[in-house]
Design an enzyme around this catalytic site. Structure first.
Site, PDB file in Angstrom:
ATOM      1  N   LEU A  91       0.869  -1.177   0.000  1.00 41.69           N
ATOM      2  CA  LEU A  91       0.000   0.000   0.000  1.00 41.69           C
ATOM      3  C   LEU A  91       0.908   1.230   0.000  1.00 41.69           C
ATOM      4  CD1 LEU A  91      -2.617   1.618   0.269  1.00 41.69           C
ATOM      5  CD2 LEU A  91      -2.522   1.245   2.742  1.00 41.69           C
ATOM      6  N   GLU A  92       0.754   2.047  -1.033  1.00 37.17           N
ATOM      7  CA  GLU A  92       1.527   3.280  -1.170  1.00 37.17           C
ATOM      8  C   GLU A  92       0.654   4.430  -0.674  1.00 37.17           C
ATOM      9  OE1 GLU A  92       4.609   4.593  -4.706  1.00 37.17           O
ATOM     10  OE2 GLU A  92       2.561   4.134  -5.277  1.00 37.17           O
ATOM     11  N   ILE A  93       1.010   4.990   0.476  1.00 32.56           N
ATOM     12  CA  ILE A  93       0.258   6.112   1.041  1.00 32.56           C
ATOM     13  C   ILE A  93       0.915   7.406   0.547  1.00 32.56           C
ATOM     14  CG2 ILE A  93      -0.450   7.273   3.169  1.00 32.56           C
ATOM     15  CD1 ILE A  93      -0.313   4.498   4.536  1.00 32.56           C
TER      16      ILE A  93
END
Length: 706
Positions: free
Chosen positions: A457-459
């Site tokens: 997950l790339e925040i």
């Protein structure tokens, strides 16, 4: 270390219950110091006339997490062998003891947890979906070092044992019973009682295990010729899958074969020899570093006490939206799943239910648990109950006007403290935030497809995103089972940005005339899970065409960069890749890939007949990816090399055995990387010019990791 710091013994009616309960760690982990305790334990058990049998069981939620991986950082051969030999001897004492031992397992029994169980005279486990066995050492670049390569094949058969060890597979309780890894299953609350009863039965009569091999397995494993064929095929299949990049895989096969053909003594000696050799390989060092990075990544860097997001408003119930909903409802999050089309909502609900049913079928989930998880999902067409949402994530079409409209809708129908997250893969979060009444609440949550399987997950944060918002999203990602990295907003963020020059260079090579399948095979050989051409077909040529537009922004103004327009032309002609069975490859009616579609070459200048050395193909794609990763670090897009490595490995499948792009450059030598880039620059132009950071580090002899 004292015995009481890890083990407590209780005696009743001739049976000793050996409670595993490490006082130093959250889980039961076997360090070199703990290995020494087992001799003291066996001295007590064997010398005590009141003890006739014994049961291993854990006081913790899990049986055992395995060995202490920190102890694997040795400097030379011979450093670890004494500890491993001591462990072999301790497990042999348990196995040869005249007093029967039972292993009673609930929760995870990984590595030495499984190997300790294998040394016992019988095994019982709970029916819980949490209960699982595994010998996952291959994922750390090593092999099972506690006799697993010898005992497991003798218990469940050679083929099943190799399958379990070469992939590091989790074996859940019912499967473990079916293949003969455990003898009995029981309910969680009855485990201790059932294990004690089993131990008492062993005093009267040992368990007579019937072979659980199929007829073909018996034919292959029951004679030397069959086994020769089996091991030969295992090596061929393993090489095809790993391309020779994982030394642990052939080492495991060699240990099993040695033990089966030359006897246990030779097998255990081979295990001792190869275990330590593997520990000293760069592949194992990189994989262990990756493991530690993942473990460290579970600590929220933005807050020790983040806001818990209990209700998710999910806008868009397509493939991505349904995937995000699935990983949320299964972790107890209430999901309001909204779409403008009722059939899309219905299809998403069906998709999630089918996924849960697969877990039920595998006994990894009970029917009651599946129904409870499904009850967390609420499909709808409007914004009803969105006032309850702590966070809203949109996963709609990649159109800025649509994203802005959704922000307006969310601000109208939701609370003021709601987090507004976009699953966009490339659109500007900064532009979205400028459109919001409360820009500090806007954040990117870029999941990768398929969401339930892809771990990253790339925040994405803007200059205005509040830290508590990032912290809350990070916490949600961890609960969803994701490895999270936080990146600064910028074209394509981090993962897709480093992917763009790599895929573009591969397409330029096709333009020059290099065969598409040759390009794919070159990067499979390098250790990527799929080749770049296959990847474009899988992602979809519609998305690839959009990424091509973004690539123009990334390389705008850089000397020597040429964008290949092939995927744009292919998309405009109606090709979507695997989605509509028209792309670079041909597909059959069931969507299975067949081979390169010869008509794909009409979109390229080349005809696929140009020869180029495989290492040059690999270097051209890889060096641009490495350089782009360093530029992202220079620009502050990623905070540190660790995040860059995690993002590349878990987002695009950068070869895990390298540890990621930054650790790979350390291993290969930054000066060597710079020299390769200079050579390519001289041959193909200034797009291969190394980043200033790399030039400086090469000159100063620096590394990304100490």
């Amino acid at each position: 270390m004292q015995l009481e710091e890890f083990i407590t013994i209780e005696k009743k009616d001739g049976v000793a219950t050996i409670w595993l309960d490490s006082k130093r760690d959250k889980m039961n982990v076997i360090s070199p110091a703990v290995i020494g305790l087992f001799d003291a334990l066996m001295d007590k058990i064997e010398a005590d006339p009141e003890i006739e049998a014994a049961v291993f069981i854990s006081r913790k939620p899990d049986f055992m997490a395995g060995a202490d991986i920190k102890a694997f950082a040795i400097e030379k051969e011979g450093d670890f062998r004494p500890y491993q030999q001591q462990g072999h001897q301790a497990l042999e004492r348990i196995e040869q003891c005249k007093k029967p031992f039972v292993s009673a397992v609930h929760g995870t029994a990984f590595g030495l947890g499984t190997e300790l169980s294998l040394a016992c005279h019988a095994r019982i486990a709970t029916k819980s979906p949490r209960t699982k066995f595994a010998l996952p050492e291959v994922k750390l670049g090593i092999l099972p070092g506690g006799g697993g390569t010898q005992r497991l094949p003798r218990l469940i058969g050679i083929q099943k044992a190799l399958d379990m060890m070469l992939a590091g597979k989790n074996i859940f309780a019912y499967r473990a019973k079916k293949i003969g890894l455990v003898d009995e299953l029981t309910d969680e609350g009855k485990l201790h009682q059932a294990a004690v009863m089993m131990a008492k039965r062993l005093l009267k009569k040992p368990i007579e295990r019937k072979p659980k091999l199929s007829l073909p397995e018996k034919l292959l494993e029951g004679n030397p010729i069959g086994r020769r064929i089996l091991f030969s095929q295992a090596r061929k299949m393993a090489y095809k899958r790993s391309q020779g990049n994982y030394p642990a895989i052939p080492a495991i096969i060699e240990c099993v074969e040695t033990g089966i053909e030359k006897g246990l003594k030779a097998g255990y000696e081979k295990e001792l020899e190869l275990f330590e050799k593997l520990m000293l390989t760069p592949e194992s060092a990189a994989l262990r570093a990756l493991f530690f990075a993942m473990s460290d990544n579970k600590k929220n860097p933005y807050s020790d006490d983040p806001k818990k997001l209990e209700t998710l408003g999910m806008i868009g119930a397509g493939f991505m939206g349904a995937g995000i909903a699935e990983v949320s409802v299964t972790k107890g999050v209430q999901v309001l799943l909204k779409d403008i089309k009722p059939e899309v909502v219905s299809q998403a609900q069906q998709q999630i239910w089918q996924s849960l049913q697969k877990k039920v079928k595998l006994r990894a989930l009970t029917k009651v648990e599946a129904e409870a998880q499904m009850a967390n999902l609420h499909g709808q067409l409007g914004y009803d109950n969105f006032g309850q949402a702590d966070i809203v994530i949109e996963a709609v079409l990649e159109r800025m006007d649509l994203k802005k409209q959704i922000i307006r809708d969310v601000e109208t129908h939701c609370r003021e403290d709601v987090i507004i997250a976009s699953n966009t893969s490339s659109l500007s979060l900064t532009e979205m935030a400028e459109h919001a009444q409360r820009p500090e609440m806007v954040v990117g949550m870029h999941y990768f497809s398929p969401v339930p399987k892809m771990p990253l997950l790339e925040i994405v944060k803007t200059d205005k995103t509040a830290d508590w918002v990032v912290a809350a999203c990070y916490d949600l990602g961890i609960r969803q089972g994701k490895t999270c990295i936080v990146v600064q907003d910028g074209p394509s963020f981090y993962v897709n940005r480093i992917l763009s020059p790599y895929t573009n260079e591969c397409l330029l090579m096709a333009d020059e005339g290099v065969a598409l399948e040759v390009i794919d095979k070159a990067f499979l050989k390098k250790g990527f899970p799929v080749g770049p051409i296959t990847l474009l077909d899988q992602v979809g040529l519609d998305i690839a065409a959009h990424v091509t537009d973004t690539s123009r922004k990334i390389v705008a103004g850089r000397p020597g960069f040429e964008i290949c327009e092939a995927v744009v032309k292919m998309f405009e002609s109606g090709r979507l890749g695997r989605k509509n069975k028209k792309g670079f490859y041909q597909y059959n009616d069931k969507g299975r890939r067949q081979g390169i579609d010869p008509t794909a070459y009409q979109f390229f200048k080349g005809d696929g007949k140009k020869a180029l050395p495989i290492d040059e193909i690999q270097d051209r794609g890889l060096m641009l990816m490495l350089n782009e990763a360093v530029l992202c670090l220079e620009e502050g897009l990623i905070a540190n090399p660790k995040d860059g490595d995690l993002g590349a490995v878990f987002g695009i499948g950068f070869p895990p055995f390298t540890g990621g792009p930054f650790r790979a450059m350390d291993t290969w030598g930054i000066a060597n990387v710079v020299n390769t880039m200079r050579e390519l620059e001289g041959k193909y132009g200034p797009r291969f010019a190394p980043a200033a950071t790399l030039v400086r580090m090469a000159a100063d002899g620096e590394r990304f990791y100490a």
